[in-house]
Write a protein that holds these residues in place. Structure first.
Motif, PDB file in Angstrom:
ATOM      1  N   LEU A 145       0.808  -1.321   0.046  1.00 20.73           N
ATOM      2  CA  LEU A 145      -0.063  -0.198  -0.103  1.00 20.73           C
ATOM      3  C   LEU A 145       0.768   1.249  -0.031  1.00 20.73           C
ATOM      4  CD1 LEU A 145      -2.949  -1.030   2.598  1.00 20.73           C
ATOM      5  CD2 LEU A 145      -2.822  -0.806   0.059  1.00 20.73           C
ATOM      6  N   GLN A 146       2.030   1.336   0.510  1.00 20.96           N
ATOM      7  CA  GLN A 146       2.933   2.316   0.906  1.00 20.96           C
ATOM      8  C   GLN A 146       3.407   2.583  -0.536  1.00 20.96           C
ATOM      9  OE1 GLN A 146       5.330   1.838   4.169  1.00 20.96           O
ATOM     10  NE2 GLN A 146       3.666   2.259   5.702  1.00 20.96           N
ATOM     11  N   SER A 147       3.892   1.471  -1.202  1.00 19.95           N
ATOM     12  CA  SER A 147       4.366   1.520  -2.314  1.00 19.95           C
ATOM     13  C   SER A 147       3.951   1.958  -3.650  1.00 19.95           C
ATOM     14  CB  SER A 147       5.503   0.440  -2.686  1.00 19.95           C
ATOM     15  OG  SER A 147       4.535  -0.619  -2.892  1.00 19.95           O
ATOM     16  N   GLY A 148       2.295   1.966  -3.278  1.00 14.47           N
ATOM     17  CA  GLY A 148       1.421   2.564  -4.548  1.00 14.47           C
ATOM     18  C   GLY A 148       1.424   1.428  -5.564  1.00 14.47           C
ATOM     19  N   GLU A 149       1.919   0.344  -5.514  1.00 12.77           N
ATOM     20  CA  GLU A 149       2.006  -0.604  -6.877  1.00 12.77           C
ATOM     21  C   GLU A 149       0.549  -0.976  -7.050  1.00 12.77           C
ATOM     22  OE1 GLU A 149       4.384  -3.937  -5.780  1.00 12.77           O
ATOM     23  OE2 GLU A 149       6.258  -2.884  -5.620  1.00 12.77           O
ATOM     24  N   ALA A 150      -0.514  -1.260  -5.935  1.00 12.39           N
ATOM     25  CA  ALA A 150      -1.858  -1.795  -6.377  1.00 12.39           C
ATOM     26  C   ALA A 150      -2.714  -1.224  -5.686  1.00 12.39           C
ATOM     27  CB  ALA A 150      -1.741  -3.413  -6.255  1.00 12.39           C
ATOM     28  N   ASP A 151      -3.743  -1.326  -5.604  1.00 15.21           N
ATOM     29  CA  ASP A 151      -4.828  -0.564  -4.822  1.00 15.21           C
ATOM     30  C   ASP A 151      -5.081  -1.647  -3.542  1.00 15.21           C
ATOM     31  OD1 ASP A 151      -6.195  -2.592  -6.500  1.00 15.21           O
ATOM     32  OD2 ASP A 151      -7.996  -1.451  -6.478  1.00 15.21           O
ATOM     33  N   LEU A 152      -6.083  -1.177  -2.681  1.00 14.77           N
ATOM     34  CA  LEU A 152      -6.053  -1.936  -1.534  1.00 14.77           C
ATOM     35  C   LEU A 152      -6.926  -3.249  -1.706  1.00 14.77           C
ATOM     36  CD1 LEU A 152      -6.412  -2.100   1.727  1.00 14.77           C
ATOM     37  CD2 LEU A 152      -8.458  -0.751   1.460  1.00 14.77           C
ATOM     38  N   VAL A 153      -7.595  -3.333  -2.812  1.00 17.91           N
ATOM     39  CA  VAL A 153      -8.676  -4.677  -2.979  1.00 17.91           C
ATOM     40  C   VAL A 153      -7.759  -5.624  -3.706  1.00 17.91           C
ATOM     41  CG1 VAL A 153     -10.559  -5.458  -4.490  1.00 17.91           C
ATOM     42  CG2 VAL A 153     -10.887  -3.321  -3.535  1.00 17.91           C
ATOM     43  N   THR A 154      -6.696  -5.409  -4.457  1.00 12.73           N
ATOM     44  CA  THR A 154      -6.001  -6.324  -5.011  1.00 12.73           C
ATOM     45  C   THR A 154      -5.019  -6.695  -4.038  1.00 12.73           C
ATOM     46  OG1 THR A 154      -5.636  -4.810  -6.910  1.00 12.73           O
ATOM     47  CG2 THR A 154      -4.325  -6.688  -7.008  1.00 12.73           C
ATOM     48  N   ALA A 155      -4.654  -6.020  -3.049  1.00 15.48           N
ATOM     49  CA  ALA A 155      -3.574  -6.606  -2.097  1.00 15.48           C
ATOM     50  C   ALA A 155      -4.255  -7.306  -1.252  1.00 15.48           C
ATOM     51  CB  ALA A 155      -3.065  -5.212  -1.332  1.00 15.48           C
ATOM     52  N   VAL A 156      -5.563  -7.060  -0.591  1.00 13.42           N
ATOM     53  CA  VAL A 156      -6.292  -8.109   0.159  1.00 13.42           C
ATOM     54  C   VAL A 156      -6.330  -9.423  -0.388  1.00 13.42           C
ATOM     55  CG1 VAL A 156      -8.466  -8.394   1.435  1.00 13.42           C
ATOM     56  CG2 VAL A 156      -7.280  -6.020   1.410  1.00 13.42           C
ATOM     57  N   GLN A 157      -6.719  -9.464  -1.743  1.00 14.14           N
ATOM     58  CA  GLN A 157      -7.140 -10.549  -2.475  1.00 14.14           C
ATOM     59  C   GLN A 157      -5.691 -11.221  -2.817  1.00 14.14           C
ATOM     60  OE1 GLN A 157      -8.841  -9.574  -6.229  1.00 14.14           O
ATOM     61  NE2 GLN A 157     -10.831  -9.132  -5.334  1.00 14.14           N
ATOM     62  N   ALA A 158      -4.678 -10.695  -2.864  1.00 10.68           N
ATOM     63  CA  ALA A 158      -3.645 -11.676  -3.067  1.00 10.68           C
ATOM     64  C   ALA A 158      -3.020 -12.151  -1.692  1.00 10.68           C
ATOM     65  CB  ALA A 158      -2.253 -10.635  -3.424  1.00 10.68           C
ATOM     66  N   SER A 159      -3.285 -11.341  -0.420  1.00  5.83           N
ATOM     67  CA  SER A 159      -2.990 -11.976   0.800  1.00  5.83           C
ATOM     68  C   SER A 159      -3.954 -13.098   1.310  1.00  5.83           C
ATOM     69  CB  SER A 159      -3.076 -11.053   1.909  1.00  5.83           C
ATOM     70  OG  SER A 159      -4.402 -10.439   2.157  1.00  5.83           O
ATOM     71  N   SER A 160      -5.195 -13.012   0.672  1.00  7.66           N
ATOM     72  CA  SER A 160      -6.148 -14.126   1.248  1.00  7.66           C
ATOM     73  C   SER A 160      -5.802 -15.335   0.215  1.00  7.66           C
ATOM     74  CB  SER A 160      -7.390 -13.759   1.054  1.00  7.66           C
ATOM     75  OG  SER A 160      -7.693 -13.475  -0.374  1.00  7.66           O
ATOM     76  N   GLU A 161      -5.411 -15.188  -0.969  1.00  6.76           N
ATOM     77  CA  GLU A 161      -5.057 -16.349  -2.026  1.00  6.76           C
ATOM     78  C   GLU A 161      -3.654 -16.996  -1.291  1.00  6.76           C
ATOM     79  OE1 GLU A 161      -4.342 -14.854  -5.699  1.00  6.76           O
ATOM     80  OE2 GLU A 161      -6.586 -14.374  -5.926  1.00  6.76           O
ATOM     81  N   ALA A 162      -2.699 -16.194  -0.682  1.00  7.02           N
ATOM     82  CA  ALA A 162      -1.555 -16.909  -0.308  1.00  7.02           C
ATOM     83  C   ALA A 162      -1.878 -17.275   1.310  1.00  7.02           C
ATOM     84  CB  ALA A 162      -0.680 -15.630   0.158  1.00  7.02           C
TER      85      ALA A 162
END
Length: 171
Positions: A145-162
Motif C-alpha cells: 500500500l505504501q509503495s502504491g503498486e496496487a490498490d487496496l482490493v488487489t492487495a487483500v485478494q493476494a494475501s487471502s490467496e496466499a
C-alpha cells in the motif's frame, strides 16, 4: 513457672542422692574386703536398707539369676508372651478387599492414534507460527500500500490467496 520449680526440685533431690551414694562408697572403701561373700552380703543389706527407707526400690532380678539363695526370692519369673500371630492373621484376612468387577468401557480401551503425542507437542509451536505468519502478511500488505503498486482490493485478494495456499499445503 510451676514446671521450672518442679525441675529445680528434681535436680536438688538428684544431687542429694548422688552425694549420699558417694558417702556410701567412701565408707565401703574404708572397710576391708574379705572376698565375694561380703560383697553379696553388702548388696543384700543395701537392698534391705532401700526397701526400709521407702524412697528407693528393692532389687528385682529380671534377666539375671543370682547364685546366692537369699537373693533367689527377688528373681522375677519369666513372663509368657501373648500369641498374637493368629490375631494378626485374622485382621489381615479381614483387611483384604474383594475384587470388584466393573463394566469395561471400550472407548477407554481403544488405542490412541499413533501420532497423538506429536500433535500435542507441536500444537504450541504451530500457534506461534500462525501468529508470526499473520503479522508477516499484514506487514506485506502495508508495504504494498505504501509503495502504491496496487490498490487496496488487489492487495487483500493476494494475501487471502496466499493464506489459502498455505492452508492447502499444510493439509
Amino acid at each position: 513457672m510451676d514446671n521450672v520449680g518442679a525441675l529445680e526440685e528434681a535436680a536438688r533431690k538428684r544431687k542429694e542422692r548422688l552425694q549420699a551414694l558417694k558417702r556410701k562408697q567412701n565408707n565401703r572403701e574404708d572397710e576391708p574386703h574379705d572376698g565375694p561373700e561380703t560383697k553379696v552380703q553388702s548388696l543384700d543389706d543395701t537392698a534391705e536398707e532401700e526397701t526400709s527407707a521407702g524412697s528407693k526400690k528393692a532389687a528385682i532380678f529380671k534377666n539375671y539369676i543370682p547364685e546366692d539363695e537369699s537373693l533367689q526370692e527377688k528373681v522375677q519369673p519369666n513372663v509368657e508372651l501373648a500369641q498374637v500371630e493368629e490375631h494378626i492373621q485374622e485382621q489381615l484376612q479381614a483387611a483384604k478387599p474383594e475384587p470388584v468387577v466393573e463394566e469395561i468401557d471400550l472407548n477407554n480401551l481403544a488405542p490412541r492414534k499413533p501420532d497423538w503425542d506429536l500433535k500435542r507437542d507441536v500444537a504450541k509451536k504451530l500457534a506461534k507460527l500462525d501468529k508470526r505468519t499473520q503479522r508477516a502478511i499484514a506487514e506485506l500488505i502495508r508495504d504494498r500500500l505504501q509503495s502504491g503498486e496496487a490498490d487496496l482490493v488487489t492487495a487483500v485478494q493476494a494475501s487471502s490467496e496466499a493464506a489459502q495456499q498455505d492452508d492447502e499445503d499444510s493439509d
